[in-house]
Motif scaffolding. Structure first.
Motif, PDB file in Angstrom:
ATOM      1  N   ARG A 180      88.513  -1.385  51.397  1.00  0.00           N
ATOM      2  CA  ARG A 180      89.054  -2.694  51.017  1.00  0.00           C
ATOM      3  C   ARG A 180      87.925  -3.701  50.870  1.00  0.00           C
ATOM      4  NH1 ARG A 180      92.580  -3.776  56.271  1.00  0.00           N
ATOM      5  NH2 ARG A 180      92.974  -1.590  55.822  1.00  0.00           N
ATOM      6  N   PHE A 181      88.241  -4.744  50.072  1.00  0.00           N
ATOM      7  CA  PHE A 181      87.199  -5.731  49.800  1.00  0.00           C
ATOM      8  C   PHE A 181      87.129  -6.765  50.910  1.00  0.00           C
ATOM      9  CE2 PHE A 181      88.408  -4.351  45.432  1.00  0.00           C
ATOM     10  CZ  PHE A 181      87.194  -3.752  45.135  1.00  0.00           C
ATOM     11  N   ARG A 182      85.927  -7.263  51.129  1.00  0.00           N
ATOM     12  CA  ARG A 182      85.720  -8.376  52.050  1.00  0.00           C
ATOM     13  C   ARG A 182      86.116  -9.693  51.359  1.00  0.00           C
ATOM     14  NH1 ARG A 182      82.705  -8.919  56.548  1.00  0.00           N
ATOM     15  NH2 ARG A 182      82.028  -6.765  56.402  1.00  0.00           N
ATOM     16  N   GLY A 183      85.950  -9.743  50.054  1.00  0.00           N
ATOM     17  CA  GLY A 183      86.229 -10.968  49.280  1.00  0.00           C
ATOM     18  C   GLY A 183      87.718 -11.188  49.061  1.00  0.00           C
ATOM     19  N   GLU A 184      88.049 -12.314  48.405  1.00  0.00           N
ATOM     20  CA  GLU A 184      89.445 -12.742  48.246  1.00  0.00           C
ATOM     21  C   GLU A 184      90.272 -11.771  47.386  1.00  0.00           C
ATOM     22  OE1 GLU A 184      89.418 -16.687  46.599  1.00  0.00           O
ATOM     23  OE2 GLU A 184      88.065 -17.386  48.155  1.00  0.00           O
ATOM     24  N   LYS A 185      91.481 -11.525  47.880  1.00  0.00           N
ATOM     25  CA  LYS A 185      92.406 -10.618  47.166  1.00  0.00           C
ATOM     26  C   LYS A 185      92.722 -11.132  45.773  1.00  0.00           C
ATOM     27  CE  LYS A 185      95.037  -8.325  50.816  1.00  0.00           C
ATOM     28  NZ  LYS A 185      94.762  -9.068  52.074  1.00  0.00           N
ATOM     29  N   LEU A 186      92.860 -12.466  45.683  1.00  0.00           N
ATOM     30  CA  LEU A 186      93.208 -13.102  44.410  1.00  0.00           C
ATOM     31  C   LEU A 186      92.215 -12.704  43.315  1.00  0.00           C
ATOM     32  CD1 LEU A 186      95.108 -15.575  43.399  1.00  0.00           C
ATOM     33  CD2 LEU A 186      93.002 -16.903  43.626  1.00  0.00           C
ATOM     34  N   VAL A 187      90.930 -12.708  43.642  1.00  0.00           N
ATOM     35  CA  VAL A 187      89.905 -12.393  42.636  1.00  0.00           C
ATOM     36  C   VAL A 187      89.958 -10.902  42.309  1.00  0.00           C
ATOM     37  CG1 VAL A 187      87.475 -12.658  42.010  1.00  0.00           C
ATOM     38  CG2 VAL A 187      88.492 -14.239  43.653  1.00  0.00           C
ATOM     39  N   ALA A 188      90.190 -10.067  43.346  1.00  0.00           N
ATOM     40  CA  ALA A 188      90.288  -8.623  43.097  1.00  0.00           C
ATOM     41  C   ALA A 188      91.461  -8.338  42.160  1.00  0.00           C
ATOM     42  CB  ALA A 188      90.462  -7.884  44.423  1.00  0.00           C
ATOM     43  N   ALA A 189      92.570  -9.067  42.345  1.00  0.00           N
ATOM     44  CA  ALA A 189      93.756  -8.864  41.493  1.00  0.00           C
ATOM     45  C   ALA A 189      93.441  -9.300  40.057  1.00  0.00           C
ATOM     46  CB  ALA A 189      94.941  -9.654  42.054  1.00  0.00           C
ATOM     47  N   GLU A 190      92.748 -10.413  39.914  1.00  0.00           N
ATOM     48  CA  GLU A 190      92.379 -10.892  38.557  1.00  0.00           C
ATOM     49  C   GLU A 190      91.496  -9.872  37.851  1.00  0.00           C
ATOM     50  OE1 GLU A 190      90.823 -14.900  37.647  1.00  0.00           O
ATOM     51  OE2 GLU A 190      91.645 -15.420  39.609  1.00  0.00           O
ATOM     52  N   LEU A 191      90.611  -9.305  38.631  1.00  0.00           N
ATOM     53  CA  LEU A 191      89.673  -8.314  38.098  1.00  0.00           C
ATOM     54  C   LEU A 191      90.447  -7.091  37.587  1.00  0.00           C
ATOM     55  CD1 LEU A 191      86.668  -7.745  37.835  1.00  0.00           C
ATOM     56  CD2 LEU A 191      86.630  -7.043  40.215  1.00  0.00           C
ATOM     57  N   GLU A 192      91.416  -6.688  38.387  1.00  0.00           N
ATOM     58  CA  GLU A 192      92.224  -5.530  38.013  1.00  0.00           C
ATOM     59  C   GLU A 192      92.986  -5.808  36.712  1.00  0.00           C
ATOM     60  OE1 GLU A 192      94.346  -4.138  41.388  1.00  0.00           O
ATOM     61  OE2 GLU A 192      94.313  -2.078  40.620  1.00  0.00           O
ATOM     62  N   LYS A 193      93.483  -7.054  36.615  1.00  0.00           N
ATOM     63  CA  LYS A 193      94.271  -7.451  35.432  1.00  0.00           C
ATOM     64  C   LYS A 193      93.484  -7.353  34.126  1.00  0.00           C
ATOM     65  CE  LYS A 193      96.606 -11.236  37.070  1.00  0.00           C
ATOM     66  NZ  LYS A 193      96.653 -12.668  36.889  1.00  0.00           N
ATOM     67  N   THR A 194      92.169  -7.495  34.190  1.00  0.00           N
ATOM     68  CA  THR A 194      91.372  -7.467  32.954  1.00  0.00           C
ATOM     69  C   THR A 194      91.439  -6.088  32.292  1.00  0.00           C
ATOM     70  OG1 THR A 194      89.329  -6.711  34.026  1.00  0.00           O
ATOM     71  CG2 THR A 194      89.675  -9.104  33.891  1.00  0.00           C
ATOM     72  N   GLY A 195      91.756  -5.062  33.093  1.00  0.00           N
ATOM     73  CA  GLY A 195      91.788  -3.700  32.552  1.00  0.00           C
ATOM     74  C   GLY A 195      90.395  -3.150  32.271  1.00  0.00           C
ATOM     75  N   LYS A 196      89.363  -3.913  32.611  1.00  0.00           N
ATOM     76  CA  LYS A 196      87.997  -3.476  32.316  1.00  0.00           C
ATOM     77  C   LYS A 196      87.254  -3.025  33.566  1.00  0.00           C
ATOM     78  CE  LYS A 196      86.468  -6.016  28.289  1.00  0.00           C
ATOM     79  NZ  LYS A 196      85.414  -6.979  27.923  1.00  0.00           N
ATOM     80  N   ALA A 197      87.912  -3.131  34.735  1.00  0.00           N
ATOM     81  CA  ALA A 197      87.197  -2.804  35.965  1.00  0.00           C
ATOM     82  C   ALA A 197      87.611  -1.421  36.458  1.00  0.00           C
ATOM     83  CB  ALA A 197      87.499  -3.840  37.040  1.00  0.00           C
ATOM     84  N   ARG A 198      86.624  -0.669  36.924  1.00  0.00           N
ATOM     85  CA  ARG A 198      86.911   0.614  37.578  1.00  0.00           C
ATOM     86  C   ARG A 198      86.424   0.470  39.020  1.00  0.00           C
ATOM     87  NH1 ARG A 198      83.261   5.878  37.429  1.00  0.00           N
ATOM     88  NH2 ARG A 198      84.622   7.304  38.546  1.00  0.00           N
ATOM     89  N   PHE A 199      87.345   0.621  39.966  1.00  0.00           N
ATOM     90  CA  PHE A 199      86.963   0.455  41.377  1.00  0.00           C
ATOM     91  C   PHE A 199      86.524   1.800  41.947  1.00  0.00           C
ATOM     92  CE2 PHE A 199      90.193  -3.273  41.935  1.00  0.00           C
ATOM     93  CZ  PHE A 199      89.341  -4.095  41.222  1.00  0.00           C
ATOM     94  N   LEU A 200      85.282   1.853  42.394  1.00  0.00           N
ATOM     95  CA  LEU A 200      84.817   3.058  43.105  1.00  0.00           C
ATOM     96  C   LEU A 200      84.687   2.682  44.577  1.00  0.00           C
ATOM     97  CD1 LEU A 200      82.968   3.391  40.134  1.00  0.00           C
ATOM     98  CD2 LEU A 200      82.550   5.461  41.395  1.00  0.00           C
TER      99      LEU A 200
END
Ligand code: NAP
Length: 308
Positions: A180-200
């Protein structure tokens, strides 16, 4: 020029130092501000700042930095850019700052030197720095339009910079060592929404590959120990910060990580010396907080020099 005595010397031209200068100069205290690069500090590395009060639509980091500097100049702060403090002389009750260009004396000193990005120490990191390995998405992100890039880290900086990079890159591989991320969930969700991020996730970087520029990053899965080499053209490293306090050495008390120890008003272990901003122990690393600490340090200087 050197040897002149100021009411207060400020080391560092980020939000904390510039705000402290606005306050001391408005008090008509003769104020010198030394900045090792150009004024602005962290905001200069940030595309848009959305949580600095007073700008409901957000403001570009560069513009906020320019406004801080203009306001300090308006009140008469003498700003010397590209003049790095290399040592302090606090012997015998003196307050002196040595730079490569000379020495400056003050009746008080505000230390606001800020922080720099930590390095990972990976094979390939140093060799490819500036050739694909970067610590600043605002500076280098636009070079990778339509390319695949990696971001390392799971804090707010990594998430926000990864989001910024999705504006240019075809894909952003976000590599984080935990689940899990240390940073804000809101930003992680926005990142996911872009469809351009791959989380490893649960993946640690082990090497950056490439000859004349970055060609890949190899990560190891923490659960299985399996390695994967991901073809990327840039690796952005955002794994936290460390304070720019090397020049302070033994003159003022630092904690084990090199942050400046102060009382709640910003007073350090040395008389007449105060600290503010990201290099101060306990700082929350927010621009508004750095400004507040700059105000507190300036008020403490006022108390020392004006009210006595
Ligand atoms: P941070 O919050 O300390 O996060 C550093 C990240 O790097 C963590 O996710 C950490 O993993 C990871 N990391 C550290 N060493 C590593 C290594 N050797 N290998 C792989 N990963 C490593 O640092 P930051 O993101 O630079 O933020 C610093 C501070 O500024 C924070 O307090 C942050 O909240 C603040 N900030 C706030 C905002 C905002 O409010 N919008 C924006 C920017 C910064 P672990 O999680 O496993 O420890």
């Amino acid at each position: 020029m050197t040897g002149e005595r100021y009411d207060t010397i400020i080391v560092g031209g980020g939000p904390a130092g510039l705000t402290a200068g606005i306050y001391t100069a408005r008090e008509q205290l003769r104020t010198l501000l030394l900045e090792k690069a150009i004024c602005g500090g962290w905001p200069l590395l940030t595309a848009t700042i959305e949580n600095y009060p007073g700008f409901p639509e957000g403001i570009s980091g560069a513009e906020l930095a320019a406004r801080f500097k203009a306001q300090a100049e308006r009140f008469g702060v003498e700003i010397r850019e590209r003049e790095e403090a290399v040592a302090l002389d606090l012997s015998g009750g003196k307050i002196g700052v040595e730079t490569a260009r000379g020495s400056w004396r003050g009746r008080s000193l505000i230390l606001a030197p800020g922080c720099r990005m930590k390095k990972l120490g990976l094979p390939g990191e140093e060799e490819l720095a500036g050739r694909g390995v970067s610590y600043c998405a605002v500076c280098d992100g636009p070079l990778y339009r339509g390319r695949e890039v990696a971001v390392i880290g799971g804090g707010n900086v990594a998430l926000e910079e990864a989001l910024f990079l999705t504006r240019f890159a075809a894909r952003v591989h976000l590599i984080h060592r935990r689940d899990r991320f240390r940073g804000e969930k809101l930003v992680a969700a926005e990142l996911e929404k872009t469809g351009k991020a791959r989380f490893l996730l649960k993946s640690v970087p082990v090497a950056i590959g490439g000859k004349d520029g970055v060609e890949s990053i190899t990560v190891r899965r923490t659960e299985t120990g399996k390695e994967e080499t991901v073809p990327v053209e840039a690796v952005f490293v955002f794994v936290g910060v460390e304070p720019n306090t090397g020049f302070i050495r033994e003159t003022v008390r630092l904690n084990g990580d090199g942050f400046i120890v102060t009382d709640p008003a910003g007073k350090t272990s040395a008389d007449g010396v105060f600290a503010a901003g990201d290099a101060r122990e306990g700082n929350v690393r927010q621009i508004a907080a750095a400004c507040g600490e700059g105000v507190a340090a300036a008020m403490a200087v006022r108390k020392l020099l004006v009210e006595y």
